[in-house]
Design a protein around this motif. Sequence first.
Motif, PDB file in Angstrom:
ATOM      1  N   ARG A 242       0.767  -1.820   0.198  1.00  0.00           N
ATOM      2  CA  ARG A 242      -0.184   0.347  -0.338  1.00  0.00           C
ATOM      3  C   ARG A 242       1.015   1.512  -0.075  1.00  0.00           C
ATOM      4  O   ARG A 242       0.321   2.328  -0.807  1.00  0.00           O
ATOM      5  CB  ARG A 242      -0.738   0.436   1.251  1.00  0.00           C
ATOM      6  CG  ARG A 242      -2.287  -1.170   1.137  1.00  0.00           C
ATOM      7  CD  ARG A 242      -3.158  -0.982   2.175  1.00  0.00           C
ATOM      8  NE  ARG A 242      -2.769  -1.124   3.646  1.00  0.00           N
ATOM      9  CZ  ARG A 242      -3.047  -2.136   4.288  1.00  0.00           C
ATOM     10  NH1 ARG A 242      -3.002  -2.863   3.657  1.00  0.00           N
ATOM     11  NH2 ARG A 242      -2.120  -1.636   5.436  1.00  0.00           N
TER      12      ARG A 242
ATOM     13  N   GLN B 258       2.225   1.942  -3.218  1.00  0.00           N
ATOM     14  CA  GLN B 258       0.944   2.429  -4.395  1.00  0.00           C
ATOM     15  C   GLN B 258       1.179   3.659  -4.107  1.00  0.00           C
ATOM     16  O   GLN B 258       1.162   4.464  -5.546  1.00  0.00           O
ATOM     17  CB  GLN B 258       0.287   1.198  -4.127  1.00  0.00           C
ATOM     18  CG  GLN B 258      -0.426  -0.006  -4.324  1.00  0.00           C
ATOM     19  CD  GLN B 258      -1.166  -1.131  -4.597  1.00  0.00           C
ATOM     20  OE1 GLN B 258      -1.788  -0.518  -3.021  1.00  0.00           O
ATOM     21  NE2 GLN B 258      -1.461  -1.607  -4.908  1.00  0.00           N
TER      22      GLN B 258
ATOM     23  N   GLN C 116       6.522  -2.223  -7.416  1.00  0.00           N
ATOM     24  CA  GLN C 116       6.077  -3.758  -6.528  1.00  0.00           C
ATOM     25  C   GLN C 116       7.054  -3.961  -6.175  1.00  0.00           C
ATOM     26  O   GLN C 116       7.763  -4.795  -7.202  1.00  0.00           O
ATOM     27  CB  GLN C 116       4.448  -3.699  -6.306  1.00  0.00           C
ATOM     28  CG  GLN C 116       3.644  -2.837  -6.699  1.00  0.00           C
ATOM     29  CD  GLN C 116       3.332  -2.137  -4.337  1.00  0.00           C
ATOM     30  OE1 GLN C 116       3.596  -2.975  -3.500  1.00  0.00           O
ATOM     31  NE2 GLN C 116       2.944  -0.709  -4.564  1.00  0.00           N
TER      32      GLN C 116
ATOM     33  N   LYS D 233       3.700  -8.956  -3.888  1.00  0.00           N
ATOM     34  CA  LYS D 233       1.924  -8.903  -4.140  1.00  0.00           C
ATOM     35  C   LYS D 233       1.650 -10.062  -3.503  1.00  0.00           C
ATOM     36  O   LYS D 233       3.116 -11.427  -2.865  1.00  0.00           O
ATOM     37  CB  LYS D 233       2.200  -9.081  -5.444  1.00  0.00           C
ATOM     38  CG  LYS D 233       2.531 -10.565  -6.638  1.00  0.00           C
ATOM     39  CD  LYS D 233       1.610 -10.157  -8.063  1.00  0.00           C
ATOM     40  CE  LYS D 233       2.330 -11.292  -8.833  1.00  0.00           C
ATOM     41  NZ  LYS D 233       1.676 -11.207 -10.616  1.00  0.00           N
TER      42      LYS D 233
END
Length: 260
Positions: free
Chosen positions: A57, A60, A66, A69
Motif C-alpha cells: 500500500r 502504491q 512493487q 504481491k
Amino acid sequence: MSNSSKQGAEVLQALHKMLLSRRQGTFPHPEDLASALGLIGAHRAAILQDVVARDVRHRQSSGLDQIFKIQHIHGYKSIILTDYGRTAGPDGLRFAYSVEDLAVLTTPVAESGRKAVAKAAKTDKTQSILSIRQKLSAMDPYKFEMLVERVLRAMGVKNLNTTPQSRDSGIDVRGTLILEDVIHIKIAVQVKRYQNPVGSSEIQKLRGSLSNGEVGWFVTLSHFTQAAINEAEATLRQPISLIDGDMLIRLIEKYKVAII
C-alpha cells in the motif's frame, strides 16, 4: 525510524533475499515461509502478510514499483515476488511503513543468554520432537495426508495428485521426484497415521497397487516390523521406500514444514 519499522525492514530484506534464492519464489504454505525466516510468535504468517500488505500500500501511494504481491498459491494466500522484485538489487530496496505488533515476529537473544540457550538446546530438541509427534497423533487422518503431501512438495516432488478423501486404501498420493532437472522418478505414496507397527502385508498391498515404472513409498507415524522391512527390501521386486514416524519428523524439521 521506530524499532518495529526497523525490524520490519530487516524482515522484508530477508524475505526478498529468500524468495530470490528459490527458483519459483514461492512456498507451499505461508507458515513454511515464516518458519524459513525464523519468525516466531502467534499468528506469525498472518502478521508477515500484513507487513507485506502495508509495504504494498505504501509503494502504491508513493508511485513506487512493487516488490511483493500477495496471491493464492496452492490454495493459500501467499507472498511472491513481482517482476521488479526479481530484478531489484538489495541496494535499491526501500521499505517504509509502521506496524506495532511486529514485535511478536522476532525475539532477539542477548549475548549473556546465549550459553543458557545452547545448554537448553538438547532438551528443547527432545521436547520439540515429542510435541510434533503429539500433534501428528491428534491430527485428522486426511489432514495428516495433506501434511505428508506438503513434505513431499518441499522435498522436490512435482505433479502431486491425491486420491479422494473418501478412499482409505491403495495409493494416497502420486507424483514425480525430479533430481537436477534430469532424473524423473515416478512415486506412489501410501500414507497411514497408524499407531501400531506396519507389517509385511501392508507393504505387499502397496506393491500390488504400483504401476509399471513406479517406486513405492510407505509413510507412517509408527514404525515397521522386521518382516515389513524385509519385504520392502526384497530383490527382483518393485522397490519400496519406508518412512517411519521418526524419519517423518526429521523431514518436517529439515524442510521447515508447518503443522497446522
